[in-house]
Design a protein around this motif. Structure first.
Motif, mmCIF file in Angstrom:
data_model
loop_
_atom_site.group_PDB
_atom_site.id
_atom_site.type_symbol
_atom_site.label_atom_id
_atom_site.label_comp_id
_atom_site.label_asym_id
_atom_site.label_seq_id
_atom_site.Cartn_x
_atom_site.Cartn_y
_atom_site.Cartn_z
ATOM 1 N N SER A 163 5.997 0.706 0.234
ATOM 2 C CA SER A 163 4.739 0.365 1.585
ATOM 3 C C SER A 163 5.322 -1.045 1.334
ATOM 4 O O SER A 163 4.582 -1.713 2.965
ATOM 5 C CB SER A 163 3.872 0.242 0.721
ATOM 6 N N VAL A 199 -2.441 2.151 5.543
ATOM 7 C CA VAL A 199 -0.936 2.399 4.381
ATOM 8 C C VAL A 199 -1.706 3.207 3.099
ATOM 9 O O VAL A 199 -2.447 2.327 2.636
ATOM 10 C CB VAL A 199 -0.307 1.813 4.651
ATOM 11 N N THR A 209 -1.071 2.566 -0.261
ATOM 12 C CA THR A 209 -0.305 1.703 -0.783
ATOM 13 C C THR A 209 0.484 2.295 -2.019
ATOM 14 O O THR A 209 1.599 1.674 -3.143
ATOM 15 C CB THR A 209 -1.126 0.462 -1.089
ATOM 16 N N SER A 268 2.864 5.209 -4.352
ATOM 17 C CA SER A 268 4.287 5.026 -3.228
ATOM 18 C C SER A 268 5.132 5.155 -3.743
ATOM 19 O O SER A 268 5.581 5.494 -5.029
ATOM 20 C CB SER A 268 3.669 4.143 -1.987
#
Lengths: 390, 376
Positions: free
Chosen positions: A136, A267, A269, A272
């Motif tokens: 990310s 998104v 985070t 990830s």
């Protein structure tokens, strides 16, 4: 369980001997154990690190405020050193009185503060044609969110007196690139500000010390650093940064210009690719960030099955206009594969689109303003990969 | 004094006098900008040509100026080198995969070219080009895009006559009509699609920079992260160590070849003030050259150990034919040659590819040599 934990049963050095005194670090950096939480560059993106961008380690942060020391940088001719005594800000053009301000002058105007995200228009731009970067930080790290103190741009413009034929402003920086951009006068008089503090401290060199423009909700390239001149004009200058760059080419070859607003986006985070699950089955905190340049985030939904079903995540605090919002979803993970997604909504009713929905309208060559839903494939071993799904 | 009166008095004191403003609400801060100051900073060119100064430039002069100032990054024919922008070509590619956006294929206004070249170029040496230089370079860029003939002369008078191919290629942001209605409303929460397949993996491309493992908790990884350089720095450090060794070896050879007479000079401690001044001068070189730990070749070769070394000796750097010739002739970068070269790169070594006008002041040259000498 292998018996008592020596970290508890044995007296550790830090519990016996003294630590550092208060004079050791007058202005500190994070503890050395956090040395991997740093801005990173993707060298193949640009020709030269002097005109380039790096990425905020959003995967390793929580909350919403970005520490200035790891907030992404984008320079077009490098980060310059400009001392306060050498600073001048000119307001000229279609004004009653062209003026020059010193830094000291700026500090005497009535102040304003606000928390705003600053997102580069190219954030997630490498993902248009397909999943590319694993993390990310790299897919969504051209963003930061800081608390600014400065003065409303309107105050400065009023001081000079905008003439009725003044419809735009043109802003430029003191660095060698100058990075000139045109902004409609309505936005200039609405919520733009000339900031000299971020997160309580003076702006960092790389963020435009001693003063930069803040253009809430609009693409980061407009947030001119080392701001030295504001000219009121009767039209846009159509500078290099607003014609050859920061314009969005559609599938048929025509290009959109003046696409300043950053649409709602989010998104996950963690977990990830840079933050795999290492703790085994059971409670898992799924967390991420959401923001919108058109207003406040009202809701974030999270899917663990690639968008078949969605659950509404908890917001750490109610969304605020043009600020980042933190979301959490507490999940019971039993080692299953997940296709992890998040989907933001703002108070205009806008819902963050899928990549295929965006592509259906814009094609794959827009470079900028990609606010599509991101997918992380979480594997059974807890590792994660950036993927696209049907 | 009663509590009430005290509070009132305090209130008066803390609110203070209102700010003195004139009828328009102005505070009277700042001072008037002088015409010379406005002229110095307001160099913008509007799309209709407003702001263009007197002057002119032709394609042939433009080619000369371009080769001198622009070609090191943008290529001899404006084709772009490495990741540096292409300025020519790309016609009819905007509706294809990976469109090539150049002045000819993409830029809607010629004013933007003139403005940007004059204001921000050459990279690392902004604002050295005169209006005539800028007209000439703009003319050459047009020529390299086949938009004008080789006898073309650009000036303020014919500026707007040049037709930019993509002038009508832009529309104003239309998301409000084309996207917002479609991307609004209550989204689906259950049974939103029948099946989900992975259609693309990022690992296939494998373009992510090496990344230290951020997720690994526990004592071991903490030790690893704190004591060792991050994994992604390791190769850089290795490379720099290698280069430094090579450079040192090269330097020794050169010293030995130069004989005993130079030994004394080499033994002299560098003057820290001069080195610091040189670091400042080196800012002019930084756009193209790296020096110090981890220095790599960029537009120009890395410069560690350059002083007293054979000319053209950095591995993996593609030198101009002129520089290779000098190297074959046994030229060494000593005080004398460096002075000659840095004062007038093109005059000292004709046809070499360094796009730098030279350092005017001898003390700047002395300083930058001292700075380079401090990076063996």
């Amino acid at each position: 369980q292998g018996g008592p934990d020596p970290l508890i049963t044995e007296v550790q050095d830090w519990a016996r001997y003294t630590g550092e005194g208060v004079d050791e670090t007058p202005y500190g950096l994070p503890i050395r154990f956090e040395s991997d939480v740093v801005r990173r560059n993707v060298p193949w993106l640009t020709a030269d690190p002097i005109s380039s961008i790096n990425f905020t380690p959003i995967h390793a942060l929580d909350g919403t405020i970005t520490p200035a020391g790891c907030a992404f940088e984008r320079h077009h001719s490098g980060a310059i050193e400009l001392a306060k005594p050498d600073y001048r800000l000119m307001v000229n053009g279609l004004v009653d009185r062209p003026l020059v301000f010193t830094y000291e002058d700026l500090e005497r105007f009535p102040r304003h503060s606000g928390v705003y995200f600053c997102e580069c228009a190219a954030n997630t731009g490498m993902e248009w044609a397909g999943a590319q970067l694993n993390g990310s930080q790299f897919t969504h790290g051209m963003i930061h969110n800081m608390e600014y103190v400065g003065i409303p741009l309107k105050t400065l413009l009023d001081e000079a007196g905008v003439k009725p034929e003044g419809k735009w402003i043109y802003v430029e920086g003191a660095d060698a690139s100058s990075n000139g951009r045109s902004i409609p006068i309505e936005k200039a008089l609405d919520d733009c500000m000339v900031a000299f503090k971020a997160n309580g401290e003076a702006l960092r060199k790389e963020h435009g010390y001693p003063a930069r423009l803040v253009v809430p909700g609009w693409e980061g390239n407009l947030w001119v650093k080392w701001l030295r001149r504001i000219e009121v004009t009767d039209g846009p200058v159509e500078s290099r940064e607003e014609t050859s760059k920061y314009t969005d080419t559609l599938a048929d070859g025509t290009s959109r210009k003046w696409t300043w607003v950053m649409d709602a986006k989010s998104v996950v985070t963690a977990p990830s690719p840079q933050v795999p699950i290492r703790h085994g089955n059971g409670p898992l905190v799924i967390t991420g960030l959401a923001w919108s340049g058109r207003g406040a985030i009202t809701r974030v939904d999270v899917s663990v099955d690639g968008g078949k079903t969605w659950k509404t995540a908890r917001l750490a605090a109610p969304g605020q206009p043009m600020q980042m919002t933190r979301f959490w979803l507490d999940h019971d993970w039993q080692g299953e594969e997940m296709l992890l997604q998040s989907r933001a909504m703002d108070d205009t009713g806008y819902v963050q689109p899928t990549k295929s929905a965006l592509r259906a309208i814009r094609g794959e060559n827009s470079v900028y303003h990609n606010n599509a839903i991101q997918t992380w494939w979480i594997k059974q071993d807890g590792s994660a990969e950036n993927v696209e799904v049907s | 004094m009663s509590k009430f009166l005290k509070a009132v008095a305090l209130g008066v004191i803390t609110s203070g006098p209102a700010l003195a403003q004139d009828d328009a609400g102005r505070l009277g801060l700042g001072r008037e900008a002088l015409p010379e100051e406005i002229a110095a900073w307001d160099v913008k060119i509007m799309p209709d040509g407003r702001g263009l100064p007197e002057g002119s430039g032709d394609v042939m002069t433009g080619e000369e100026k371009y080769l001198e100032h622009c070609a090191a990054c943008h290529g001899d024919f404006a084709e772009g080198l490495g990741n540096w922008p292409k300025l020519a070509g790309g016609e009819d590619t905007l509706d294809r995969k990976d469109p090539v956006k150049t002045v000819g294929s993409y830029w809607p206004h010629l004013s933007t070219v003139w403005d940007y070249v004059h204001r921000s170029m050459p990279f690392g040496q902004a604002q050295i080009l005169t209006p005539d230089d800028t007209y000439a370079i703009t003319a050459y860029i047009l020529y390299s895009n086949y938009l004008v003939e080789d006898d073309f002369v650009l000036s303020r008078d014919n500026f707007l006559d040049v037709a930019m191919p993509n002038a009508d290629g832009f529309i104003v942001d239309d998301r409000e009509e084309t996207e917002y209605p479609e991307f609004s409303g209550e989204p689906c929460m259950e049974n939103c699609k029948d099946s989900v397949e992975i259609t693309m993996h990022a690992s296939v491309l494998d373009v992510t920079p090496n990344d230290p493992d951020d997720g690994d908790g526990g004592e071991e990884s903490v030790q690893e992260n704190s004591e060792d350089p991050p994994a992604d720095n390791a190769p850089v450090e290795d490379a720099s160590a290698e280069q430094a060794t090579e450079a040192a070896a090269g330097g020794e050879t050169a010293d030995a070849a130069a004989g005993e007479g130079d030994e004394q000079a080499a033994a002299t401690e560098p003057d820290p003030e001069l080195v610091a001044a040189g670091e400042n001068v080196f800012k002019k070189c930084k756009a193209c050259h790296q020096v110090g730990e981890g220095a790599k070749n960029r537009v120009g070769p890395m410069l560690n150990g350059v002083v007293d070394r054979q000319v053209g000796a950095v591995d993996d750097y593609k030198y101009s034919a002129a520089m290779q010739e000098a190297a074959e002739g046994g030229m060494v970068w000593d005080d004398e040659t460096l002075h000659g070269y840095l004062a007038d790169p093109k005059g000292f070594l004709p046809k070499n590819k360094m796009a730098f006008a030279g350092l005017k002041k001898t003390e700047d040259i002395d300083a930058v040599i001292a700075y380079l000498r401090a990076h063996p």
